[in-house]
Structure formats: structure tokens, C-alpha cells
Design an enzyme around this catalytic site. Sequence first.
Site, PDB file in Angstrom:
ATOM      1  N   TYR A 119      65.492  41.557  20.659  1.00  0.00           N
ATOM      2  CA  TYR A 119      65.630  41.035  19.298  1.00  0.00           C
ATOM      3  C   TYR A 119      64.233  40.809  18.744  1.00  0.00           C
ATOM      4  O   TYR A 119      63.357  40.283  19.433  1.00  0.00           O
ATOM      5  CB  TYR A 119      66.396  39.705  19.327  1.00  0.00           C
ATOM      6  N   GLU A 207      64.854  41.846  10.082  1.00  0.00           N
ATOM      7  CA  GLU A 207      65.459  41.613  11.393  1.00  0.00           C
ATOM      8  C   GLU A 207      65.819  42.931  12.076  1.00  0.00           C
ATOM      9  O   GLU A 207      66.527  43.755  11.503  1.00  0.00           O
ATOM     10  CB  GLU A 207      66.719  40.759  11.238  1.00  0.00           C
TER      11      GLU A 207
END
Length: 401
Positions: A119, A207
Site C-alpha cells: 500500500y 492512493e
Amino acid sequence: MNIHEYQGKAVLREYGVPVARGRAIFAPAEAEAAAQELGGPVWVVKSQIHAGGRGKGTFKEAEAGDKGGVRLARSVEEVKAYARQMLGHTLVTVQTGPAGKQVNRLYIEEGAEIASEFYLSMLVDRATGRIALVVSTEGGMDIEQVAQDSPDKIVTVTIDPATGLMPHHGRTVAKALGLTGSLAKQAEDLTAKLYQAFLAKDMEMLEINPLVVTKGGELRCLDAKLAFDGNALYRHPDIVALRDLTEEDEKEIEASKHDLAYIALDGTIGCMVNGAGLAMATLDIIKLYGEEPANFLDVGGGASEEKVTAAFQIITADPNVKGILVNIFGGIMKCDVIARGVIAAVKTVGLQVPLVVRLEGTNVAQGQEIIRASGLNVIAAEDLDDAAQKIVAAVRGAGHA
Ligand code: ADP
Ligand code: MG
């Protein structure tokens, strides 16, 4: 402003960020050509909606199948079948709410062979006033769960705007992800490129989940969610061109045409207020008395009668609105202008729900007189507290009638 994944990846590609090849399609008939151009042998068919959690999402319609909003296809036939199943159907994910979102575009992408998933995100951290880089080895589909259960697995790096991104930031990212050798170098390079894109395009959030290491030993962004600072959009016509109005609330689009600061909420009391602070206080006091606001609306300091009319029309067009509270402090804005705007709007659109008006400040007497003389069924309020109690009582009364 949000954009679709495929558009975000195109923006990132301009900065040399590693993303897979892909094609956006709008109709099932385009699936075959897109799949053939990409070549396979593995494709991923991805629903394009402004919400995450697509992989684990479910379609409302049975004919869309039960394989989620992101599907791996092993043949051109399979790509075509998925495109037929998904396009036009409603995908419900943890982020869409129960109503879901209709899938009108698909992104057909080269399938990656994933060795590990990470991530990575960047955002403007309001607490420090700096851009923060957030990384975790626990990438994939459940980062919210990771944040809750094992926050120690999330590493945050804040970047001093005076120095910008430094090589040590990149090394920290590589280390946090447990990468060494060529992959560490790739992570440092990627971090620098993402930061450059973030600044250049005035992003609010970026993101990448997941950021993957492929079996071939390459770092690649498999998902991309980009959000841009609305106040800086005037500098980026290329980004504005990516806006997909079908993803936005109709009432908010209408409000933006009239330059009104309007946010749709899920309650029953429509609010027309001037000044963001007073608008926030109005929402708070409605909640204090046990009801929920249907919107935030700041008509601004110098609103004209037309603007007030437009605002009123947007509020009354919302079927959830069971009562309206007009709360105006006349500073630059004059109470008589507001009163005339409200009357004009009521005359055009009618008034099906109780309306409480609280006016204070410049020309308050004229404003009240205009409303009184109109003969409309308006409940006058003395102050903010009185206004909130009256509209809450009126909405509840209507509910029980
Ligand atoms: P969402 O976050 O909305 O669920 P993603 O784009 O992250 O959508 O896709 C969900 C999952 O599908 C990813 O975590 C990844 O495992 C897989 N995936 C996505 N794109 C690809 C791709 N090009 N190749 C292989 N797997 C992919
Ligand atoms: Mg994702």
C-alpha cells in the site's frame, strides 16, 4: 475532484510512473478490439466508478454474475463476456453505500503476475500542514482493517515543503516495504515520480493500492485513486476535462453552476444559510435538537435574489427534504434581498413543506415585512435556537400527521 482509475493511471504515466497497459471502453462492442490490442494472455476487466472496494463488490443484478467488479480473464471471449455482464449494471461496494453505482465504463488491463502487494498513498496532512507519504506491506484490499487492527504496520513519512522530497524519504519507503537491491532503487524512483506528479497537479490525495512486485521483479501500480484540490483546478484544464458528471450528485452540479457552496447530506431539513461558519452552526443545532440536515449550503456574502432563488429550488427539489430552515445574518447580505429571493422561489416552485425563517442584521425589519406581506405560510423565528426548535417540531409534526 475525483477521476477514474484509468484516467489517474494516464496522468501518472506522464510522469514515468510504472503502470500496466490498458484500454478504457464504454460499450461491450469495444471489448474485443481492446483485448486483442493488448494481446493477453491474461487481462483484468475493471469497473470504473468513483469508489474503491470494487474487487470485493457485488452487482445488484443477477445477470452481472457474482465475480465482483474486478475480474481476471484468460481469453478474449472471457473479456467480452465480462464486459457484457458488467456494463450498465450497478456495483455495490463498501464505499458506494447501499444504492451502489452504475458501471458505465470499463478498463481492460494487462494482467500482472503478482508476487507481493503493498500500500502506498500521499495526502495533504492537515495536522502538520505537509504532504504525508503512507506505506504498508499489508497492501491489497483491506487497508482500513490494517489501520484499525495493526497500525504498527503502517509507516508515515512527512515531507518538509522547504526541502521537498529527499533521497532519504525514498530509502525510508523502500525499507518500510522490505525491498532491497533493484527493487529498493525502483521504490525510491517511484516515490520521487509520484511526489512530482502530486505537486505538479495539485493533488489532494494519491492512493496506490495495491502497489505490487511482479514475479518478473518489477514494481508496478495496479490501482490508482487520485483526488485533486478543487481550489486549484483553474490551473489544470487537462484535469477538469476528466470530470465525469455522472459520478457526481446532481444537486451539487446544479449548485456549482450558480456558484453556491452546497454539499448534499442524508437528513430531512433543508438549510439555506449565509457564511460557512453559520452554516456549520446551523447543522450542529439541528442535530442537537435531534434531527438531521439534508444539506450544507452557504449562499455566500453577496448573493443576489437570483442566487437565493436557485438555492431554494435546489433544496425543494430534494425529495428527502421535509422542512426548510432559512437562517441569514445580514452583514454585506441584506435581509430584504433574501426575503425577496425566498418569496420569488416559493412562487415559482411552490412550498410543500414547512418553512422557518430566521433573519437578523442589515435591513431585518424590511425583510420580515416582505415575508409578512407575502401572505405565505412562513414560520418566523427569533434566533438560532428558536429557529432550530421550530423546524424540528414542524418536521416531526408533518411526520406524524
Ligand atoms: P479495488 O481497490 O477497487 O478493489 P483494484 O484495482 O485494487 O480495485 O483491484 C482489486 C484487486 O484486483 C487488486 O488488489 C489486485 O489483486 C487485482 N488486480 C487489479 N488489477 C490487476 C492487474 N492488472 N493484474 C492482476 N491483478 C490485478
Ligand atoms: Mg485497490
